[in-house]
Each structure stands twice: as structure tokens, then as C-alpha cells.
Design an enzyme around this catalytic site. Sequence first.
Site, short mmCIF file in Angstrom:
data_model
loop_
_atom_site.label_atom_id
_atom_site.label_comp_id
_atom_site.label_asym_id
_atom_site.label_seq_id
_atom_site.Cartn_x
_atom_site.Cartn_y
_atom_site.Cartn_z
N HIS A 63 -2.99 14.67 1.45
CA HIS A 63 -2.95 14.06 2.78
C HIS A 63 -4.24 13.30 3.12
CE1 HIS A 63 0.67 16.46 4.64
NE2 HIS A 63 1.00 15.74 3.59
N THR A 64 -5.21 13.31 2.21
CA THR A 64 -6.39 12.46 2.42
C THR A 64 -6.05 10.98 2.21
OG1 THR A 64 -7.16 12.48 0.13
CG2 THR A 64 -7.93 14.26 1.51
N THR B 85 -9.90 7.31 6.76
CA THR B 85 -10.14 6.64 5.47
C THR B 85 -8.95 6.87 4.53
OG1 THR B 85 -11.31 8.62 4.71
CG2 THR B 85 -12.67 6.83 5.59
N GLU C 248 0.81 -1.22 0.00
CA GLU C 248 0.00 0.00 0.00
C GLU C 248 0.84 1.26 0.00
OE1 GLU C 248 -2.14 3.35 1.38
OE2 GLU C 248 -0.56 2.37 2.49
N ASP D 166 12.55 17.85 -11.59
CA ASP D 166 13.61 17.50 -12.54
C ASP D 166 14.24 16.13 -12.28
OD1 ASP D 166 14.89 18.04 -10.18
OD2 ASP D 166 16.29 19.53 -11.00
N HIS E 1 8.29 16.24 -3.15
CA HIS E 1 9.64 16.43 -2.63
C HIS E 1 10.66 16.65 -3.75
CE1 HIS E 1 9.03 15.39 1.79
NE2 HIS E 1 7.83 15.39 1.24
N SER F 273 15.97 15.34 -9.71
CA SER F 273 17.25 15.45 -8.99
C SER F 273 17.22 14.65 -7.70
CB SER F 273 17.58 16.92 -8.69
OG SER F 273 16.61 17.51 -7.83
C1 HEM Z 1 2.88 21.80 2.67
C2 HEM Z 1 3.61 21.18 3.48
C3 HEM Z 1 3.71 19.71 3.73
C4 HEM Z 1 4.25 19.17 4.86
C5 HEM Z 1 4.85 19.92 6.03
C6 HEM Z 1 4.14 17.75 4.73
C7 HEM Z 1 4.61 16.84 5.66
C8 HEM Z 1 4.43 15.47 5.61
C9 HEM Z 1 4.93 14.55 6.58
C10 HEM Z 1 5.76 14.91 7.80
C11 HEM Z 1 4.53 13.32 6.22
C12 HEM Z 1 4.82 12.00 6.93
C13 HEM Z 1 6.11 11.40 6.41
C14 HEM Z 1 6.49 10.17 7.20
O1 HEM Z 1 6.75 10.29 8.41
O2 HEM Z 1 6.52 9.08 6.62
C15 HEM Z 1 3.79 13.45 5.00
C16 HEM Z 1 3.23 12.41 4.31
C17 HEM Z 1 2.69 12.54 3.05
N1 HEM Z 1 2.64 13.69 2.29
FE1 HEM Z 1 3.00 15.56 2.94
N2 HEM Z 1 3.52 17.44 3.55
C18 HEM Z 1 3.25 18.60 2.89
C19 HEM Z 1 2.70 18.70 1.62
C20 HEM Z 1 2.46 17.64 0.79
C21 HEM Z 1 2.15 17.74 -0.61
C22 HEM Z 1 2.07 19.03 -1.39
C23 HEM Z 1 1.98 16.47 -1.08
C24 HEM Z 1 1.65 15.98 -2.46
C25 HEM Z 1 1.14 16.68 -3.42
C26 HEM Z 1 2.13 15.58 0.05
C27 HEM Z 1 1.93 14.21 0.02
C28 HEM Z 1 2.10 13.37 1.09
C29 HEM Z 1 1.72 11.97 1.07
C30 HEM Z 1 1.02 11.23 -0.05
C31 HEM Z 1 2.13 11.44 2.31
C32 HEM Z 1 1.97 10.01 2.80
C33 HEM Z 1 3.18 9.19 2.50
C34 HEM Z 1 2.97 7.75 2.95
O3 HEM Z 1 1.84 7.36 3.27
O4 HEM Z 1 3.95 7.01 2.95
N3 HEM Z 1 2.44 16.32 1.15
N4 HEM Z 1 3.74 14.78 4.64
#
Ligand code: HEM
Length: 366
Positions: free
Chosen positions: A203-204, A223, A63, A96, A75, A98
Site C-alpha cells: 500500500h506504499t 508518495t 500508472e 492459480d 486477489h 482462477s
Molecule cells: C489485508 C487486507 C487488505 C485490504 C482490506 C486491502 C484493501 C484495498 C482496497 C480497498 C484498495 C482500493 C481498491 C480501489 O478502490 O481501487 C486497495 C488497493 C491496493 N491494494 Fe490492498 N488491501 C489489502 C491487502 C493488500 C495486499 C496483501 C496487497 C499486495 C500484496 C495489496 C495491494 C494493493 C495495491 C497495489 C492497491 C492499489 C491498486 C491501485 O492503485 O489501483 N493490498 N487495497
Amino acid sequence: MSFKSLIALSALAVTVLAAPPRRAACSNGRTASDAACCVWFDVLDDIQENLFDNAECGEDVHEGSCDQSLRLTFHDAIGFSKNLTAHGQFGGGGADGSIMAFAQIETNFHANVGVDEIVETQRPFALKHNVAFGDFIQFAGAVGVSNCAGGPRLQFLAGRSNISQPSPDLLVPEPSDAADKIFARMEDAGFSIIDTVDLLASHTVAAQDKVDASIPGTPFDSTPSTFDAQFFVETLLNGTLFPGNGSNVGEVLSPLHGEFRLQSDFEIARDSRSACEWQSFITDHTKMVTKFESVMKRLATVGHNPNSLTDCSEVIPVPKAVTLPPPTLPAGQTLGDVQGACAATPFPRLSTAPGPATSVAPVPPS
Ligand code: HEM
Ligand SMILES: *[C@@H]1O[C@H](CO)[C@@H](O)[C@H](O)[C@H]1NC(C)=O
Ligand SMILES: *[C@@H]1O[C@H](CO)[C@@H](O)[C@H](O)[C@H]1NC(C)=O
Ligand SMILES: *[C@@H]1O[C@H](CO)[C@@H](O)[C@H](O)[C@H]1NC(C)=O
Ligand SMILES: *[C@@H]1O[C@H](CO)[C@@H](O)[C@H](O)[C@H]1NC(C)=O
């Protein structure tokens, strides 16, 4: 030439001009608008089977690959700073590749903790199909999220250069950053406050592994395998507990056992500049999806001129049509637990899920 044959000839010319452009023949009888898109059908077949474990978004042993692939699009792309460029420094190349080409540098940046895993999982697929790293990262993110019920169908443009330089450090937002700092950083990469909220629809379908490493797979909402607005509801509930040993840097109190709340999501949900956009998704799934699709077009092409790329969006699967239930207050919660922060619009009247309060299940690690 007779008048009649001239007419016939010009009729033929019109027919030829009006004929649909010839489509390129790809593998397995598929066709593409541009021959450059054909390779992406082969990449699609490969990653759906071998990266996303037969096109799964959730509830499955692999998953995490779908969520992590979506996270990686951000990132890689956010490594781009107008400010650094204005100061005569290298500002990063955006989307890019990188982060893959210079993984030994970029995955050691603090904000990229955990990202090395998906980079190394993806790399062999990019090499096998001989496609640019920057293209591959955006493609995998788009395909991964298309597997989520209710998910978006993202644009995919191909043709990024495979040549890049390492991104400067400190361009990826941290969950412990104040909203002001995150908004300034996003603005510096070309994204407004509203755009930032729209991007956080990601983050949904998300979970954390590293903020509290003792409880990997702890989701941000109840969910995590559907692209629904439940995240935008649950981030507004009064926080009462830590799902693990808490409190970790970047973590704040969560409202539900088994659920993880990032400090950054908590703040952006309540900031007067972003709260109304945040709350608006709760009653408008279509808006949440279309705004995510729209802002992701820009995220995926940070540092590029989209007009110089080839539109291969036709390769991205159409997400399954599903009717998602409307967002609810989790069992045991009431409207009194909601910390609504949009001054202009009252928090919507949601029904409460029946039964006693339950714990949110972890998502299996990838
Ligand atoms: C704006 C500021 C953002 C912050 C501070 C942030 C921070 C984080 C952090 C801390 C995690 C958990 C990472 C871990 O411990 O494994 C996370 C997970 C995640 N973030 Fe963000 N995020 C941001 C924006 C975004 C954006 C813009 C996207 C995508 C367009 C994104 C997509 C995701 C996804 C899909 C996960 C889940 C990864 C997983 O389930 O393994 N995030 N984020
Ligand atoms: C802009 O870049 C300069 C030069 O690196 C740096 O000193 C400054 O703190 C940056 N400003 C912002 C708002 O990031
Ligand atoms: C992209 O660059 C990497 C090195 O960073 C290289 O290993 C790979 O073969 C290149 N791929 C293509 C398609 O040029
Ligand atoms: C968290 O608490 C559990 C149970 O008390 C313990 O086994 C574990 O080592 C702790 N983890 C961390 C990272 O402190
Ligand atoms: C929020 O939760 C805290 C416990 O963390 C509790 O003391 C407080 O009364 C709650 N606030 C509301 C408005 O329910």
C-alpha cells in the site's frame, strides 16, 4: 590406456563436471538457467512496453497498471482457505490464475470491485505468450513493482498449472472488516499478523478507485510512486477530513487533502498486535523491502509446492538504485498529530517537511 592418459582423462572429467551448467539461449542474446524461463524474457519485453508504458511506476497515464497488477497478485492468491478444506469444501487453489480463468465469477465478488479492469488488460498478454494465467499474474505483479523507485525484487517461480476452479467467495479481505476478521482470514490462508503487516508494504504504492468512486486515483500516501515508508507514517496521523464526499464503507478520516485512508489500514496500524511491526518500517527501509520480498515468495505460491516450480527470478528486473529521502511528517503536521501505538518503542523523531500544508495529487487513472 597409459597411466598418463588416464590422468589426463580424469582431469578432463573433473573439468567437465566443474563446468558451469549450460545456459539456455533465449531471444535477443539473453540466456537463462532453464529453457522454461526464456518465454518470460519475451513477456517482460512486451509488458514493460505495452502494459507498464515503458517501465513506469508512477506519474504516467498508464500508472495504474503497475499498482493494479500488484493488487491482483493478492486477489488471486488469497482465494485459499484451510478452514473450508477442513470442512470438506473446496477451499480455493490460491495463486492459480482462477481470478482470470473465471473472471465472470470472481470479479463479481464484492471485495474484487475494480479488479475486472486489470484482469481484462492482462489476459491478452497471457494468451499471446501462451503462459499459464497463475504464472502471468504473479510475474506481472513482480515486474510492475520492480519499476517503483526503492522497490523490491520479487522472486518469480514459473510452472503453475493453468487448470483451476473458481475460488469460493468471501475470502478476499474487505477494507471495512475489523482487524480481528482480517487477521483470522489471513491466518486461514497461512499468513500471520506480522506477515499481514509485511504484505501491506504494497500500500506504499497504492491508490483507490472504487471505495469512493467519485475520486478515482486517490493515493494512500503522499508518495505513491515510490516504495518508501511514508505510508506507514501517514496512516498514524490523526484523521481530520475526507478527501471526497466521505464517509464511504471501508473509509475513515484522512490527515491530508487528496489522501485516502482505508479503515483496515487505520486499524492494523494501531492494533497492539501489529503496531510495532508497522512502526518499525518507518526507520528501516531495508527491513520493509526484505520482509515484503520474503512474504511475497509465500503469497505467490499459495496452493503450490514451490519445489515443483522453476526459478525464473533472473528475469525480474533489478529495481533502479535510488536513495530515497527518509520519511517525514507532512508539512503542517507535528509529532502531536501522531497516534503512535507501539507500546515498546516510542514513535521516531521525524523532521517535518517545510512549508504550508499541501494537498496530495491524485494519480492519473490507467
Ligand atoms: C489485508 C487486507 C487488505 C485490504 C482490506 C486491502 C484493501 C484495498 C482496497 C480497498 C484498495 C482500493 C481498491 C480501489 O478502490 O481501487 C486497495 C488497493 C491496493 N491494494 Fe490492498 N488491501 C489489502 C491487502 C493488500 C495486499 C496483501 C496487497 C499486495 C500484496 C495489496 C495491494 C494493493 C495495491 C497495489 C492497491 C492499489 C491498486 C491501485 O492503485 O489501483 N493490498 N487495497
Ligand atoms: C469455516 O468454514 C465453515 C464451513 O463453511 C464455516 O461455517 C465457518 O464459519 C468457517 N470459519 C471461519 C473462521 O471462517
Ligand atoms: C489457460 O486456460 C485458459 C482458459 O481458462 C485458456 O484460454 C488458455 O489458452 C490457457 N493457457 C494455456 C497456456 O494453457
Ligand atoms: C460528490 O460531491 C461532488 C461535489 O459536490 C458531486 O459533484 C458528486 O456527484 C458527488 N459524488 C457522489 C458519488 O456523491
Ligand atoms: C484530531 O483531529 C480532530 C479533528 O478531527 C481534532 O478535534 C482533535 O483535537 C485531533 N486530536 C489531536 C490529538 O490532535
